[in-house]
Each structure stands twice: as structure tokens, then as C-alpha cells.
Scaffold this motif. Sequence first.
Motif, PDB file in Angstrom:
ATOM      1  N   ARG A  11      -0.859  -3.576   2.522  1.00  0.00           N
ATOM      2  CA  ARG A  11      -0.630  -4.021   1.157  1.00  0.00           C
ATOM      3  C   ARG A  11       0.221  -3.034   0.352  1.00  0.00           C
ATOM      4  NH1 ARG A  11       0.575  -8.032  -1.990  1.00  0.00           N
ATOM      5  NH2 ARG A  11      -0.297  -7.881  -4.097  1.00  0.00           N
ATOM      6  N   THR A  12       0.044  -1.735   0.574  1.00  0.00           N
ATOM      7  CA  THR A  12       0.811  -0.739  -0.159  1.00  0.00           C
ATOM      8  C   THR A  12       2.297  -0.925   0.092  1.00  0.00           C
ATOM      9  OG1 THR A  12      -0.999   0.848   0.002  1.00  0.00           O
ATOM     10  CG2 THR A  12       1.177   1.725  -0.529  1.00  0.00           C
ATOM     11  N   ARG A  13       2.663  -1.111   1.341  1.00  0.00           N
ATOM     12  CA  ARG A  13       4.068  -1.301   1.678  1.00  0.00           C
ATOM     13  C   ARG A  13       4.603  -2.606   1.079  1.00  0.00           C
ATOM     14  NH1 ARG A  13       7.733   0.871   5.270  1.00  0.00           N
ATOM     15  NH2 ARG A  13       9.746  -0.067   4.773  1.00  0.00           N
ATOM     16  N   GLU A  14       3.783  -3.652   1.070  1.00  0.00           N
ATOM     17  CA  GLU A  14       4.208  -4.932   0.486  1.00  0.00           C
ATOM     18  C   GLU A  14       4.510  -4.760  -1.003  1.00  0.00           C
ATOM     19  OE1 GLU A  14       1.357  -7.978   1.194  1.00  0.00           O
ATOM     20  OE2 GLU A  14       1.340  -7.688   3.373  1.00  0.00           O
ATOM     21  N   CYS A  15       3.660  -4.051  -1.719  1.00  0.00           N
ATOM     22  CA  CYS A  15       3.877  -3.821  -3.147  1.00  0.00           C
ATOM     23  C   CYS A  15       5.161  -3.031  -3.391  1.00  0.00           C
ATOM     24  CB  CYS A  15       2.690  -3.079  -3.753  1.00  0.00           C
ATOM     25  SG  CYS A  15       1.169  -4.062  -3.832  1.00  0.00           S
ATOM     26  N   LEU A  16       5.385  -2.034  -2.559  1.00  0.00           N
ATOM     27  CA  LEU A  16       6.601  -1.241  -2.692  1.00  0.00           C
ATOM     28  C   LEU A  16       7.836  -2.098  -2.450  1.00  0.00           C
ATOM     29  CD1 LEU A  16       5.473   2.040  -0.892  1.00  0.00           C
ATOM     30  CD2 LEU A  16       6.015   1.806  -3.318  1.00  0.00           C
ATOM     31  N   ASP A  17       7.766  -2.966  -1.443  1.00  0.00           N
ATOM     32  CA  ASP A  17       8.894  -3.853  -1.152  1.00  0.00           C
ATOM     33  C   ASP A  17       9.163  -4.805  -2.320  1.00  0.00           C
ATOM     34  OD1 ASP A  17       9.382  -2.717   1.298  1.00  0.00           O
ATOM     35  OD2 ASP A  17       8.175  -4.168   2.420  1.00  0.00           O
ATOM     36  N   GLN A  18       8.091  -5.289  -2.963  1.00  0.00           N
ATOM     37  CA  GLN A  18       8.259  -6.180  -4.110  1.00  0.00           C
ATOM     38  C   GLN A  18       8.914  -5.455  -5.285  1.00  0.00           C
ATOM     39  OE1 GLN A  18       4.399  -7.840  -4.948  1.00  0.00           O
ATOM     40  NE2 GLN A  18       4.225  -8.828  -2.934  1.00  0.00           N
ATOM     41  N   LEU A  19       8.472  -4.225  -5.554  1.00  0.00           N
ATOM     42  CA  LEU A  19       9.073  -3.435  -6.622  1.00  0.00           C
ATOM     43  C   LEU A  19      10.538  -3.127  -6.324  1.00  0.00           C
ATOM     44  CD1 LEU A  19       6.150  -0.934  -7.297  1.00  0.00           C
ATOM     45  CD2 LEU A  19       7.007  -2.660  -8.898  1.00  0.00           C
TER      46      LEU A  19
END
Length: 339
Positions: A11-19
Amino acid sequence: ESEIGITAPGRTRECLDQLRAASFLHAEEVGEELHFQLLESLREFAHEQLSIEERVRLEDRHAQWFLGRAEGASARRNGPTLAADLDSLEADMPNFRVALHRASGQETELRLAATLGYFWKLRGHYREGRACLEKAISAGHGATHPSFGGALQAIGALADDMGDYAAAREYIQRAFDFYRAIGNINELANLTLNQGTIAYRQGQLKEAKTSYTEALALYRQQENTWGIASAVGNLGNIAQAEGDFTTARRHQEECLLLARQMGDLRMAAYTLHNLGNLSIAESDYTRARTYLEESLAEKRALGDRRGAASSLNQLGFLSLHEGKAEQAAPLFREALEVF
């Protein structure tokens, strides 16, 4: 604070990708890592939403995270990942500076500064490193912590590279006294090696030879392969200075063999340089060029600008020996840009 190296799953990587997709983050590849930088306005807004307690807690987590990164890289510094680790540390220097500032006067500052000592030395950041280390030990906190001795040793090594031999001797002796008091034989061997190098650079060959010989005995006692290789290579330099080229070559070739076996790229690069110098002294210019060009390539791969400049300088002298002044001039000019 401004830039964070992430190897984040789930999830952390997904959030970073979204930002990143929304242009709130800038990402840069450093080796196998992605380094993310948050927009300054967004970072300031987020910072204002935190309570004082939350800020203190997050700042401590930040410092501990980067301390862990530095310690991990330091543990691998004599291995094949040195170049990649140095590049990663270089990219994270804004974070390290922030962490050192926030930890001012604390044991974390001492540990982090001592751990980064080798990085500052290898990448030529002598003044910044020395200033950070001297500040860390001046606070007095953690004066009995092993990192205190490491910080003293690191300052001595940086002072040595800066040509400040009086300070180098002082700090190395203080570190020697520190480690002797706690009975750390391996560090005493390292410091004896340092003492030999300072003496060698000052032209005091007898003192240097004594120190290197004592260090070698301590390393053999500890079965420390890296130390044995280092001491043997330095004794090779002494033998060359004494005119004993046969012993010098035997020592340097043993050092190179051990460096290759350990995967120590930096030691191999510097030993190749030493073999190049020896071959010039033996008037074997073809072999000297092979050694020096290989040394130059390996130093450049490590990002060692000062070491590369030294190899360029020696290649310039080799060209003069060969009667090729037109080839020597650009080599000297390129080396001079670094020196």
C-alpha cells in the motif's frame, strides 16, 4: 526531510505512485532505488498539521531510519556494492544533514557522523565531514560509546588526507587510547595502520615500516583478511621506497589477490595504482600503463574523483617517461581540475 529513498512494498508504494501521478512527488532513480521528493509547499502544509509531539516522534524516526541506512552501507564498504552504496548515500545527503542537525548534542549525532566518516573520506567531502565529526565529539555525549572512538579515527583520517598531519596524529592517538582502554584489538590494528600511513606521507619510512609490521601482526592474530591485505600492500610501498622492487612486487601482488578475493574494489584499484608506480620504477612502461589505466577505470566507477586524479597524474608522468609530452599535458590538466 526533502528527499527519501524508498524500497516500499504494498500500500505504501501504491500511495507514492498516486502522489507521483498527481505531480505531488518528484521521483529519481538511484541505482535500484527510487528517491521521492515532496513538493515544498505540500511538505510545509503537512508539517503544520502535526503536533509538537508528533513532529518530535517523526523527526526521531527519520534520524533512526537514515542512521540504519548509513550503518548498513558501512558494513558493506569493503565489498562489491561499495560504488552503489556511495551513490545512494550521496543522493541522501540532504537527509543526512537534516538528521545530524536535529540530533545535535545527542548520541545519534555521534553515531551517524562516525558512520559517515568513510563516505566523506572516499567521496572527498573532507571539510564537511571533519566539521560534522568535530561538532559531534565536542558535545561530550556518548564519550564512552564505541562510536566516539570511530569519530576520532575518522577525523584523523580526514585530517591526514587534508595534509594536516599534526591534527591527524593527535586524533589517531586519542582514538588509540580510547580503544586500548576497552581492549579492542581490531581497532588498535586499524589505528596502527593509520599511524603508519601518516608517517609514510611525511617521509618517515622507518616509523611507517614499524607501524605497518605491528599492524600486520595484530591483523594476523585476529585473522582479519582485509587488514592483512592492507598492511601487506603498505609494506610493499615501503619496500619500493627502499629500492627492494622484488619484495615490493610480491607484497603488492599478494594484496591485489586478497582484494580480488574479498571483492574489495577500492583496495584493488589502489593496489593497481601501486603496481603501476612500481612498474615505472622498473622502467616497464607497457605494464605500468596497463595497471594505471585499469586503476583509473575502477576509481572512476567508484566515483573516487581524488583517486582518479592521482591515476591521471601518474599516467601523465608515465607519458613523460615515454617521451610523449603532448599526451602528458591533458592528463595533468584533467588531474589539476580535481586537486
